[in-house]
Design an enzyme around this catalytic site. Structure first.
Site, mmCIF file in Angstrom:
data_model
loop_
_atom_site.group_PDB
_atom_site.id
_atom_site.type_symbol
_atom_site.label_atom_id
_atom_site.label_comp_id
_atom_site.label_asym_id
_atom_site.label_seq_id
_atom_site.Cartn_x
_atom_site.Cartn_y
_atom_site.Cartn_z
ATOM 1 N N CYS A 1 28.640 -15.539 31.859
ATOM 2 C CA CYS A 1 27.963 -16.776 31.094
ATOM 3 C C CYS A 1 28.119 -15.282 29.518
ATOM 4 O O CYS A 1 27.477 -14.811 29.178
ATOM 5 C CB CYS A 1 26.705 -17.070 31.052
ATOM 6 S SG CYS A 1 25.842 -17.390 29.365
ATOM 7 N N GLY A 2 29.341 -15.652 28.759
ATOM 8 C CA GLY A 2 29.581 -14.858 28.022
ATOM 9 C C GLY A 2 28.801 -14.899 26.655
ATOM 10 O O GLY A 2 28.276 -13.506 26.035
ATOM 11 N N SER B 1 33.293 -16.739 28.359
ATOM 12 C CA SER B 1 34.089 -16.609 29.850
ATOM 13 C C SER B 1 35.039 -17.723 28.679
ATOM 14 O O SER B 1 35.889 -16.997 29.689
ATOM 15 C CB SER B 1 32.924 -17.035 31.043
ATOM 16 O OG SER B 1 32.342 -18.695 30.248
#
Length: 335
Positions: free
Chosen positions: A91-92, A257
């Protein structure tokens, strides 16, 4: 008052996308890897995820992360990502939120003008760098996991939109990347219901037709969402995209992501040169930036190491209780 469990959280948003960091109250999950700890929590304590992600404490598009001890020598802490459908590999926007909170709240040793934060995630180790002026955290850039195109020019059949063609690419999770223009899908708030229907249908069809398995992390073995690209609203943006993931969840941020995967896709298709920056806009107009740091391989697959940049802000602190007398204590969802 007798309560079953008390949980403390830090409430953060990254480009408009919520990220609820659980700092205390969780059971201690056994395991030598983040993936093992995630599996234990899924099997033994999934009701906590439902309580914190679902209504009345959360909502259908809620996202969060459980802090855990690091598993690698260069990490400051580990994280287990949670959402409305379950658990994710990467999870960016969560990495940006976690890094911001770590610096703002002094979880790591802070240095001016930039502070390093190391995070162990299910997809692997992630290193982030947070601007720090001695008082406030600024933009965060993180070195993403190796990212690559899994399959190019693949097609699926959908009930409402017919044949849809795109690329399956990986940037910490597998996504189906598609151009929204042929389907009259502007990346704007007003089109969200149509975007959700399109994204959910494409994801379901792609998972049924194209089995994916990460060459080095076999637990990453499904297409997490659909990323729909179209024209941006701001002249300085390269594109806008909307990520529909999990159970019809819509990312308010440009998707960290997903931005990493997009950088890999564009670079490997010759559409993003080394040194160029992708300015990726979200459905609400917020922006992440992405670029290629270097080339690499994942197994036998050509890949790149992207860098992704964005900003997050702490918006609150909370203490949540679980009371077994409450018939809705573990939550519900109404769409």
């Amino acid at each position: 008052m007798k309560i079953t469990r008390s949980l403390s959280t830090v409430e953060v948003h990254t480009g408009g996308e919520a990220f609820r960091i659980v700092t205390s109250g969780l059971p201690r999950a056994p395991g030598d890897t983040i993936v093992q700890r995630r599996a234990w929590l899924k099997e033994n304590a999934d009701e906590i995820r439902r309580a914190l992600m679902f209504e009345p404490r959360g909502h259908a598009d809620m996202y969060g992360g459980y802090l855990t001890e690091p598993v690698s020598p260069n990490a400051d802490f580990g994280v287990i990502f949670v959402h409305n459908e379950g658990y994710s590999d990467h999870c960016g926007h969560g990495v940006i939120a976690l890094s911001t909170a770590a610096v703002e709240l002094g979880w790591v040793q802070r240095t001016v003008p930039e502070t390093r934060v190391g995070i162990d995630a299910p997809c692997g180790f992630i290193e982030a760098f947070v601007k720090w002026d001695g008082e406030h955290a600024g933009p965060v850039r993180f070195v993403n996991v190796p990212s690559f195109i899994w399959q190019r020019d693949v097609s699926v059949e959908t009930p409402s939109f017919g044949t849809v063609t795109g690329d399956i690419a990986y940037g910490g999770a597998f996504y189906f990347y598609v151009d929204g223009a042929p389907f009259d899908l502007p990346v704007r708030e007003a089109a969200v219901e149509k975007l959700i229907r399109f994204g959910a249908e494409v994801k379901a069809a792609a998972n049924a037709k194209y089995p994916v398995v990460h060459p080095e992390i076999p637990e990453i073995n499904h297409i997490y969402g659909t990323i729909i690209a179209n024209a941006p609203r701001h002249p300085g943006s390269t594109q806008a995209n909307c990520c529909v993931f999990a159970d019809r969840e819509v990312d308010r941020s440009p998707t960290g992501s997903g931005t990493g995967g997009r950088v890999a896709q564009l670079y490997q298709r010759g559409l993003l040169a080394a040194g160029d920056t992708l300015v990726n806009e979200s459905i609400v107009g917020t922006v992440f930036k992405g670029r290629v740091l270097r080339e690499t391989t994942v197994g036998d697959i050509p890949a790149v190491i992207p860098e992704v940049e964005g900003s997050a802000h702490i918006c609150g602190f909370a203490n949540w209780i679980v009371d077994e007398r409450d018939p809705l204590t573990y939550g519900f969802l109404v769409r």
